[in-house]
Enzyme design. Structure first.
Site, PDB file in Angstrom:
ATOM      1  N   HIS A  81      -9.449   8.871   1.884  1.00  0.00           N
ATOM      2  CA  HIS A  81      -8.768   9.693   0.872  1.00  0.00           C
ATOM      3  C   HIS A  81      -9.722  10.119  -0.247  1.00  0.00           C
ATOM      4  O   HIS A  81      -9.323  10.236  -1.414  1.00  0.00           O
ATOM      5  CB  HIS A  81      -7.561   8.972   0.272  1.00  0.00           C
ATOM      6  CG  HIS A  81      -6.471   8.674   1.239  1.00  0.00           C
ATOM      7  ND1 HIS A  81      -5.387   9.489   1.436  1.00  0.00           N
ATOM      8  CD2 HIS A  81      -6.296   7.638   2.099  1.00  0.00           C
ATOM      9  CE1 HIS A  81      -4.584   8.974   2.349  1.00  0.00           C
ATOM     10  NE2 HIS A  81      -5.121   7.851   2.789  1.00  0.00           N
ATOM     11  N   ASN A 154       2.080   8.958   2.497  1.00  0.00           N
ATOM     12  CA  ASN A 154       1.442  10.063   3.207  1.00  0.00           C
ATOM     13  C   ASN A 154       2.464  11.159   3.465  1.00  0.00           C
ATOM     14  O   ASN A 154       3.655  10.966   3.237  1.00  0.00           O
ATOM     15  CB  ASN A 154       0.901   9.584   4.562  1.00  0.00           C
ATOM     16  CG  ASN A 154      -0.425   8.831   4.435  1.00  0.00           C
ATOM     17  OD1 ASN A 154      -1.163   8.985   3.457  1.00  0.00           O
ATOM     18  ND2 ASN A 154      -0.723   8.034   5.436  1.00  0.00           N
ATOM     19  N   PHE A 167      -7.352  -1.453  10.620  1.00  0.00           N
ATOM     20  CA  PHE A 167      -7.633  -0.270   9.795  1.00  0.00           C
ATOM     21  C   PHE A 167      -9.120   0.110   9.792  1.00  0.00           C
ATOM     22  O   PHE A 167      -9.466   1.276   9.998  1.00  0.00           O
ATOM     23  CB  PHE A 167      -7.107  -0.485   8.370  1.00  0.00           C
ATOM     24  CG  PHE A 167      -7.122   0.755   7.518  1.00  0.00           C
ATOM     25  CD1 PHE A 167      -6.274   1.820   7.790  1.00  0.00           C
ATOM     26  CD2 PHE A 167      -7.982   0.863   6.432  1.00  0.00           C
ATOM     27  CE1 PHE A 167      -6.288   2.960   6.997  1.00  0.00           C
ATOM     28  CE2 PHE A 167      -7.996   2.006   5.636  1.00  0.00           C
ATOM     29  CZ  PHE A 167      -7.149   3.054   5.919  1.00  0.00           C
ATOM     30  N   HIS A 345      -2.186   1.432  -5.862  1.00  0.00           N
ATOM     31  CA  HIS A 345      -2.110   0.173  -5.123  1.00  0.00           C
ATOM     32  C   HIS A 345      -0.649  -0.069  -4.717  1.00  0.00           C
ATOM     33  O   HIS A 345       0.210  -0.196  -5.600  1.00  0.00           O
ATOM     34  CB  HIS A 345      -2.607  -0.956  -6.039  1.00  0.00           C
ATOM     35  CG  HIS A 345      -2.540  -2.316  -5.426  1.00  0.00           C
ATOM     36  ND1 HIS A 345      -2.365  -2.530  -4.077  1.00  0.00           N
ATOM     37  CD2 HIS A 345      -2.648  -3.545  -5.984  1.00  0.00           C
ATOM     38  CE1 HIS A 345      -2.352  -3.832  -3.835  1.00  0.00           C
ATOM     39  NE2 HIS A 345      -2.520  -4.476  -4.978  1.00  0.00           N
ATOM     40  N   ARG A 364      -2.384  -3.969   3.365  1.00  0.00           N
ATOM     41  CA  ARG A 364      -2.668  -3.041   2.263  1.00  0.00           C
ATOM     42  C   ARG A 364      -2.590  -3.763   0.927  1.00  0.00           C
ATOM     43  O   ARG A 364      -3.295  -3.418  -0.021  1.00  0.00           O
ATOM     44  CB  ARG A 364      -1.669  -1.881   2.274  1.00  0.00           C
ATOM     45  CG  ARG A 364      -1.822  -0.949   3.458  1.00  0.00           C
ATOM     46  CD  ARG A 364      -0.803   0.181   3.385  1.00  0.00           C
ATOM     47  NE  ARG A 364      -1.157   1.190   2.391  1.00  0.00           N
ATOM     48  CZ  ARG A 364      -0.348   2.141   1.951  1.00  0.00           C
ATOM     49  NH1 ARG A 364       0.902   2.199   2.403  1.00  0.00           N
ATOM     50  NH2 ARG A 364      -0.736   3.016   1.048  1.00  0.00           N
ATOM     51  N   ARG A 375     -15.235   0.317  -6.490  1.00  0.00           N
ATOM     52  CA  ARG A 375     -15.253   1.748  -6.813  1.00  0.00           C
ATOM     53  C   ARG A 375     -15.293   1.981  -8.318  1.00  0.00           C
ATOM     54  O   ARG A 375     -15.958   2.900  -8.801  1.00  0.00           O
ATOM     55  CB  ARG A 375     -13.997   2.400  -6.210  1.00  0.00           C
ATOM     56  CG  ARG A 375     -14.046   3.897  -6.128  1.00  0.00           C
ATOM     57  CD  ARG A 375     -12.911   4.419  -5.286  1.00  0.00           C
ATOM     58  NE  ARG A 375     -11.621   4.308  -5.941  1.00  0.00           N
ATOM     59  CZ  ARG A 375     -11.185   5.109  -6.901  1.00  0.00           C
ATOM     60  NH1 ARG A 375     -11.941   6.106  -7.326  1.00  0.00           N
ATOM     61  NH2 ARG A 375      -9.996   4.943  -7.450  1.00  0.00           N
TER      62      ARG A 375
HETATM   63 FE1  HDD Z   1      -4.500   3.500   2.356  1.00  0.00          FE
HETATM   64  C1  HDD Z   1      -6.289   4.874  -0.172  1.00  0.00           C
HETATM   65  C2  HDD Z   1      -2.033   5.853   1.891  1.00  0.00           C
HETATM   66  C3  HDD Z   1      -2.863   2.337   5.147  1.00  0.00           C
HETATM   67  C4  HDD Z   1      -6.687   0.947   2.551  1.00  0.00           C
HETATM   68  N1  HDD Z   1      -4.219   5.062   1.114  1.00  0.00           N
HETATM   69  C5  HDD Z   1      -5.087   5.471   0.132  1.00  0.00           C
HETATM   70  C6  HDD Z   1      -4.547   6.623  -0.529  1.00  0.00           C
HETATM   71  C7  HDD Z   1      -3.358   6.896   0.057  1.00  0.00           C
HETATM   72  C8  HDD Z   1      -3.144   5.908   1.086  1.00  0.00           C
HETATM   73  C9  HDD Z   1      -2.410   8.025  -0.296  1.00  0.00           C
HETATM   74  C10 HDD Z   1      -5.227   7.385  -1.646  1.00  0.00           C
HETATM   75  C11 HDD Z   1      -4.765   6.940  -2.999  1.00  0.00           C
HETATM   76  C12 HDD Z   1      -5.413   7.798  -4.050  1.00  0.00           C
HETATM   77  O1  HDD Z   1      -5.062   8.996  -4.124  1.00  0.00           O
HETATM   78  O2  HDD Z   1      -6.259   7.288  -4.761  1.00  0.00           O
HETATM   79  N2  HDD Z   1      -2.833   4.030   3.364  1.00  0.00           N
HETATM   80  C13 HDD Z   1      -1.910   4.961   2.961  1.00  0.00           C
HETATM   81  C14 HDD Z   1      -0.751   4.888   3.823  1.00  0.00           C
HETATM   82  C15 HDD Z   1      -0.989   3.902   4.742  1.00  0.00           C
HETATM   83  C16 HDD Z   1      -2.299   3.366   4.440  1.00  0.00           C
HETATM   84  C17 HDD Z   1       0.486   5.732   3.662  1.00  0.00           C
HETATM   85  C18 HDD Z   1      -0.131   3.401   5.852  1.00  0.00           C
HETATM   86  C19 HDD Z   1       1.133   3.447   5.854  1.00  0.00           C
HETATM   87  N3  HDD Z   1      -4.762   1.960   3.639  1.00  0.00           N
HETATM   88  C20 HDD Z   1      -3.962   1.615   4.696  1.00  0.00           C
HETATM   89  C21 HDD Z   1      -4.397   0.366   5.272  1.00  0.00           C
HETATM   90  C22 HDD Z   1      -5.478  -0.044   4.525  1.00  0.00           C
HETATM   91  C23 HDD Z   1      -5.690   0.976   3.520  1.00  0.00           C
HETATM   92  C24 HDD Z   1      -3.762  -0.329   6.450  1.00  0.00           C
HETATM   93  C25 HDD Z   1      -6.337  -1.253   4.636  1.00  0.00           C
HETATM   94  C26 HDD Z   1      -6.035  -2.360   5.178  1.00  0.00           C
HETATM   95  N4  HDD Z   1      -6.242   3.052   1.403  1.00  0.00           N
HETATM   96  C27 HDD Z   1      -6.939   1.909   1.611  1.00  0.00           C
HETATM   97  C28 HDD Z   1      -8.069   1.713   0.624  1.00  0.00           C
HETATM   98  C29 HDD Z   1      -7.959   3.006  -0.246  1.00  0.00           C
HETATM   99  C30 HDD Z   1      -6.765   3.722   0.368  1.00  0.00           C
HETATM  100  C31 HDD Z   1      -9.389   1.415   1.231  1.00  0.00           C
HETATM  101  C32 HDD Z   1      -9.192   3.858  -0.411  1.00  0.00           C
HETATM  102  C33 HDD Z   1      -9.289   4.211  -1.869  1.00  0.00           C
HETATM  103  C34 HDD Z   1      -8.285   3.403  -2.508  1.00  0.00           C
HETATM  104  O3  HDD Z   1      -7.608   2.662  -1.574  1.00  0.00           O
HETATM  105  O4  HDD Z   1      -8.062   3.341  -3.688  1.00  0.00           O
HETATM  106  O5  HDD Z   1      -7.847   0.584  -0.138  1.00  0.00           O
END
Ligand code: HDD
Length: 688
Positions: A81, A154, A167, A345, A364, A375
């Protein structure tokens, strides 16, 4: 003719978050330049040198500070993202949800809560393109009076995997391949499809990803989903399972894949520009919020496991209860300070909203705080203005990089007597967060419940719910994506997997990508869910964009009336001509051309209005108009032909039919054309 967009900047009422942010805003206009230590700077063009042609001196503190600060301007981009765009707004509650949740911001009908919403692409890096085929992130931070609540969702209601431990594998497979870092922002490559075929829980999500949902027209015209099953808990401690839905006021609309690829080159900021400009013009983005609810006692009543994030709850089975509306009404002041530094979060919940045992959600809950630490450089990111809650926080956490607040007093531990045992904890009645007392039993085990093992029934349900054009788009998307895969074995595996969704679809794909026709059998599910199709969505002309293709000598009265009808219906107009500046109609009416055939393109418009006229280089002008018509026609867009525009239409590849509206002899032209613009696409065209 009045060429203004008709949209002046709207004044939005200040809310508690704006008031808080106001104290951090700095306007440098008209000020004297200083160093970061506030020493006035006398020279900002020449570094301090030993002699006019001599070496630069280390004692030039302004030079050192300026270069050092620049050297450290970057922070790590989000691991997923990374490319995103955000706006401020408010959430208004239509009706109290007290019966189901004790969350403070969901109690009082009419109450308003400030929000900050970031939309994003999952795969591409921060500098990639907006219109990639990808899932869009839909993350909302509610600044409630009881602390921050984040709904990090999403635009697709299911996910690729069922357990968060997978993931990193999913993301490693979908992001650019490590040996050559290609392709950027695209899933059309070997490792992603190899992952899909070898992790068949992805089947349902991949159907959505190959559908038009993964190429939304813009952020304002897509749905949002919390994806997981969460819990609402009321004051009596009674819980409901809930799934969150955002419904866009303008309906769900998508790009055409060929158009999406061309826009990527013509305007890589297409979707962020849309959000920015809409808000600047007062066309605020609106989404209604609702929940599907299932009583705790009904947990096992369904033919899917409600804890499985690869499953939807069909809306016809569990209806969505709409209870409020989000309006995004203010652009950020500074993208880095706000959009880049915001930290979402899913674990940020408030009393009344709780988690479930969905194994994807559980993972998550660990990942987001962890990623913010690297970050945003340490544990004090909650003090960055965009991340601050609007209510105060008090605890015994101290120190760390870039601590802003100055906690006074000698006590930073619990329990204590020196500070009268404060900060003290709160009871549930006082608003203290008490985790839902779910009864949990079982042996420690690393396995997947059998109830998670049906991967194709809902993938088939999705397919059954699509109209013919939607099915064609899905098939074509597969042919594009799988066709890019170099490994024939992977192509074969994908076809052999998706035969379980639909045999005819998989056979068509097999023929197109040069592999054997699949021999497996498709799922026997015959049900469909109308809510999944975009065909029945809301269609209104408001905020759509028409390109008026025009030269000198046009019919002033006719053009003026049509453009007025556009504006009266909230349609945005660009006047596109040979060159920027004034042109004149046969009756002397002057019109300002604000885009030329060089600066814009047919793909950047929802519709075109062909007026024509004379130009300096007539042959080039004529061919530019014809090429706009050809593009608009092949992207199924409505085209309006003024009385002066027929020769261009005749010279094009377009043929008369639905969505092609002629002014000649048509007194209702304006109204019919506006209706066609609202329709947006006319899929029943023969395109070659
Ligand atoms: Fe995630 C970012 C949505 C599964 C780990 N996720 C992130 C963002 C969105 C989502 C919208 C961007 C937030 C922003 O604008 O800053 N993610 C989802 C949805 C999931 C999902 C709807 C499943 C239903 N994500 C998911 C899993 C993991 C992550 C299973 C890890 C185990 N996601 C992350 C992250 C991020 C992230 C690595 C990257 C940047 C952040 O969090 O802040 O932690």
């Amino acid at each position: 003719m009045d060429n203004s967009t008709g949209n002046e900047k709207h004044i939005v009422e200040e809310n508690s978050k704006d008031q808080q942010l106001a104290q951090f805003r700095v306007n440098n206009y008209g000020t004297k330049m200083t160093t970061n230590q506030s020493v006035k700077v006398s020279e900002d063009e020449q570094s301090l040198k030993a002699g006019i042609r001599g070496p630069t001196l280390l004692e030039d503190f302004h030079f050192r500070e300026k270069i050092t600060h620049f050297d450290h301007e970057r922070i790590p981009e989000r691991v997923v993202h990374a490319r995103g765009y955000a706006a401020h707004g408010e959430f208004e509650l239509y009706e109290s949800m007290k019966e189901f949740t004790k969350a403070g911001f969901l109690q009082q009908a009419g109450s308003k809560t400030p929000v900050f919403t970031r939309f994003s692409n999952v795969v591409g890096s921060r500098g990639s393109v907006d219109t990639a085929r990808d899932v869009r992130g839909f993350a909302v931070k509610f600044y409630t009076e009881e602390g921050n609540y984040d709904l990090v969702g999403n635009n697709i209601p299911v996910f690729f995997i069922q357990d968060a431990i997978k993931f990193p594998d999913l993301i490693h497979a979908i992001q650019p391949e490590p040996h050559n870092e290609m392709p950027q922002a695209a899933s059309a490559h070997d490792t992603f499809w190899d992952f899909v075929a070898n992790n068949q829980e992805s089947a349902h999500m991949v159907m959505w990803q190959m559908s038009d949902r993964a190429i939304p027209k813009n952020f304002r015209m897509m749905e949002g989903f919390g994806v997981h099953t969460f819990r609402f808990v009321n004051a009596e401690g009674k819980a409901h399972f809930v799934k969150f839905h955002w419904k866009p006021a303008l309906g769900i609309h998508s790009l055409v894949w060929d158009e999406a690829q061309k826009i990527a080159g013509k305007d890589s900021d297409y979707q962020r520009r849309d959000l920015w400009e809409s808000i600047e013009h007062g066309n605020f983005a609106e989404f209604e919020l609702g929940v599907q609810m299932i009583e705790e006692k009904d947990e096992f009543m369904f033919d899917f496991d409600i804890l499985d994030a690869t499953k939807i709850w069909p809306e016809e089975v569990v209806p969505v209860k709409i209870f409020g509306k989000m309006t995004l009404n203010r652009n950020v002041d500074n993208v880095f300070a706000e959009t880049e530094q915001v930290a979402f979060h899913p674990g940020n919940v408030v009393s009344g909203i709780d988690f479930t045992n969905d194994p994807l959600l559980q993972g998550r809950l660990f990942s987001y705080l962890d990623t913010q630490l690297i970050r945003l450089g340490g544990p004090n990111f909650t003090e960055i203005p965009i991340n601050r809650a609007v209510c105060p926080f008090h605890n015994n956490q101290r120190n760390g990089f870039s601590r802003q607040r100055i906690d006074v007093g000698q006590v930073s531990y619990h329990k204590n007597s020196l500070a009268n045992n404060t900060p003290s904890t709160s009871t549930a009645a006082e608003g203290g967060f008490v985790h839902y007392a779910e009864k949990v039993e079982g042996r420690i085990i690393q396995a997947r419940s059998d109830s998670f093992k049906d991967h194709f029934s809902q993938a088939r349900l999705f397919w059954n719910s699509m109209t013919l054009p939607e099915k064609q788009h899905i098939t074509e998307a597969f042919i594009f994506e799988v066709g890019k895969v170099q490994s024939k074995s992977v192509r074969q595996q994908v076809v052999d997997m998706f035969v379980h969704v639909d045999k005819a679809m998989a056979t068509t794909i097999a023929d197109a990508v040069g592999v054997d026709r699949p021999t497996g059998e498709q799922s026997t599910v015959t049900a469909s869910s109308p809510a999944l199709s975009q065909a029945n969505t809301i269609r209104v002309p408001q905020t759509l964009k028409v390109g008026v293709l025009i030269g000198n000598g046009f019919n002033g009265a006719e053009v003026k009336a049509t453009v007025k009808t556009f504006r009266d219906n909230g349609i945005t107009v660009d006047i596109v001509g040979e060159r920027l500046g004034w042109i004149q109609g046969s009756d002397g009416l002057r019109v300002m051309v604000n885009e030329s055939f060089v600066t814009t393109d047919s793909v950047l418009f929802d519709s075109i209005y062909v007026v024509g006229g004379t130009a300096v280089n007539q042959a080039k002008f004529d061919s530019d108009i014809v090429s706009f018509i050809n593009q608009a026609f092949m992207h199924y867009k409505p085209i309006g032909i003024a009385t002066t525009g027929e020769s261009f239409f005749k010279a094009s590849n377009a043929t008369a039919g639905p969505g092609i509206v002629f002014a000649e002899g048509n007194p209702s032209f304006d109204q019919i054309f506006v209706k066609a613009i609202a329709q947006q696409r006319f899929w029943n065209r023969e395109i070659y």
